[in-house]
Write a protein that holds these residues in place. Structure first.
Motif, mmCIF file in Angstrom:
data_model
loop_
_atom_site.group_PDB
_atom_site.id
_atom_site.type_symbol
_atom_site.label_atom_id
_atom_site.label_comp_id
_atom_site.label_asym_id
_atom_site.label_seq_id
_atom_site.Cartn_x
_atom_site.Cartn_y
_atom_site.Cartn_z
ATOM 1 N N PHE A 43 -8.610 -7.603 2.045
ATOM 2 C CA PHE A 43 -8.165 -8.388 0.870
ATOM 3 C C PHE A 43 -9.223 -8.787 -0.018
ATOM 4 C CE2 PHE A 43 -5.974 -9.405 5.080
ATOM 5 C CZ PHE A 43 -4.554 -9.198 4.512
ATOM 6 N N GLU A 88 -7.131 -13.393 -2.796
ATOM 7 C CA GLU A 88 -6.218 -13.683 -1.565
ATOM 8 C C GLU A 88 -6.896 -14.516 -0.511
ATOM 9 O OE1 GLU A 88 -3.813 -9.508 -1.162
ATOM 10 O OE2 GLU A 88 -6.090 -9.188 -1.480
ATOM 11 N N SER A 121 -6.592 -18.126 -2.024
ATOM 12 C CA SER A 121 -5.222 -18.622 -1.987
ATOM 13 C C SER A 121 -4.750 -18.812 -0.658
ATOM 14 C CB SER A 121 -4.384 -17.518 -2.766
ATOM 15 O OG SER A 121 -4.271 -16.259 -1.885
ATOM 16 N N TRP A 145 0.144 -10.814 6.267
ATOM 17 C CA TRP A 145 0.337 -9.776 5.443
ATOM 18 C C TRP A 145 1.444 -8.462 6.340
ATOM 19 C CZ3 TRP A 145 -1.236 -4.745 7.296
ATOM 20 C CH2 TRP A 145 -1.103 -3.499 6.603
ATOM 21 N N GLY A 150 3.403 -10.027 3.850
ATOM 22 C CA GLY A 150 2.944 -9.264 2.535
ATOM 23 C C GLY A 150 2.888 -7.621 2.475
#
Length: 238
Positions: free
Chosen positions: A105, A109, A112, A128, A132
Motif C-alpha cells: 500500500f 492508503e 486514510s 483489500w 478493495g
C-alpha cells in the motif's frame, strides 16, 4: 508504525534475498480440500525455537519466517484460508499474504485507513481482499493513464513513482499488464519481470510474455470478476 532494530532490519534484508531465490511452487490445479489440508499442515507446524527467545524480538525470527514462506509457496489458492486466520486475529500471517500477492500500500492508503501498527495493517489487507481488489481494473486504468501522461510530459521522476505504484498493486495486475504488453507497450515488461521474480525476463518480447502468461497464469492469477485473466481461463477450460 512499529519501529525495528538494526538486527531486525538486517533479517528483513536477508529474508528478502531468500524470497527472491526461493523456488516458487503453488497448489494450482489441486483439489480445494487438498489445498486446505496442505495449508493447515504448514500453518500448524510447530515452532521449535523457545518462546523465551522469540518474545525478545520485535519481529518474527528465522524459523517463523520460513513457516510463512512455506505457506506462501502454496500460492494464491490459499489466500482465502490466510484471510480467515487474519480475521481470527493472526496478523503475523499477513507476511504470507504479502509474499503471495506482492501487494503493498501507498502512504496515503495507510493514512486514510488510520494504520498505526501491524494489526491495523492486517485489517487493511483484509479490506483489500474483501472489497478493495474489486477496484483493481479502475485503479490500474487510472494509474496507467497517469503514468502515460507523465511520460509524455517529460516528468521522469513522477512517472517512475507512478510506475512503482502500478507494481505495488501486486500480481493481481498481471492480466492487465500482459494485455497492455500484447498491445505493444513493452515498457511494462520490467514490471512483469519484477512481479514474477524474474520468471519473465526484462528483455522478453511481447510474444514471450503472452506465452508465459498462458502457460503459467494458474500459478499467479488472483481472480476479479470480469477481468481479462478470468476470461482467458474460462476460454481455456472449454
Amino acid at each position: 508504525m512499529q519501529e525495528y532494530s538494526s538486527i531486525d532490519n538486517l533479517l528483513f534484508v536477508v529474508f528478502g534475498f531468500l524470497l527472491i531465490l526461493w523456488p516458487y511452487s503453488s497448489t494450482a490445479g489441486v483439489d480445494s480440500a487438498e489445498v486446505r489440508a496442505k495449508f493447515e499442515e504448514e500453518y500448524n507446524r510447530p515452532i521449535k525455537e523457545p518462546l523465551s527467545i522469540r518474545i525478545l524480538r520485535s519481529t518474527i525470527g528465522p524459523e517463523e519466517w520460513w513457516k510463512y514462506r512455506r505457506i506462501a509457496d502454496l500460492g494464491p489458492a490459499v489466500i482465502p484460508h490466510i484471510i480467515e486466520k487474519m480475521e481470527a486475529g493472526d496478523f503475523f500471517i499477513t507476511l504470507s499474504l504479502q509474499m503471495i500477492t506482492k501487494k503493498f500500500f501507498e502512504k496515503e492508503e495507510y493514512k486514510s485507513f488510520g494504520c498505526r501498527d501491524s494489526r491495523d495493517e492486517a485489517k487493511l489487507y483484509i479490506y483489500w481482499w474483501r472489497e478493495g481488489r474489486k477496484q483493481t481494473p479502475q485503479r490500474f486504468k487510472k494509474l496507467y493513464t497517469e503514468w502515460q501522461s507523465l511520460r509524455k510530459e517529460g516528468e521522469t521522476e513522477k512517472a517512475k513513482e507512478k510506475y512503482q505504484w502500478i507494481i505495488d498493486m501486486g500480481i493481481i495486475v498481471l492480466p492487465y499488464l500482459i494485455e497492455k504488453i500484447s498491445e505493444g507497450d513493452t515498457a511494462l515488461i520490467p514490471a512483469v519481470s519484477e512481479l514474477t521474480d524474474g520468471e519473465v525476463k526484462e528483455d522478453a518480447t511481447p510474444e514471450e510474455c503472452v506465452r508465459w502468461w498462458k502457460e503459467n497464469k494458474e500459478r499467479w492469477y488472483i481472480p476479479i470478476e470480469g477481468d481479462p485473466g478470468e476470461e482467458e481461463i474460462k476460454k481455456d477450460d472449454k
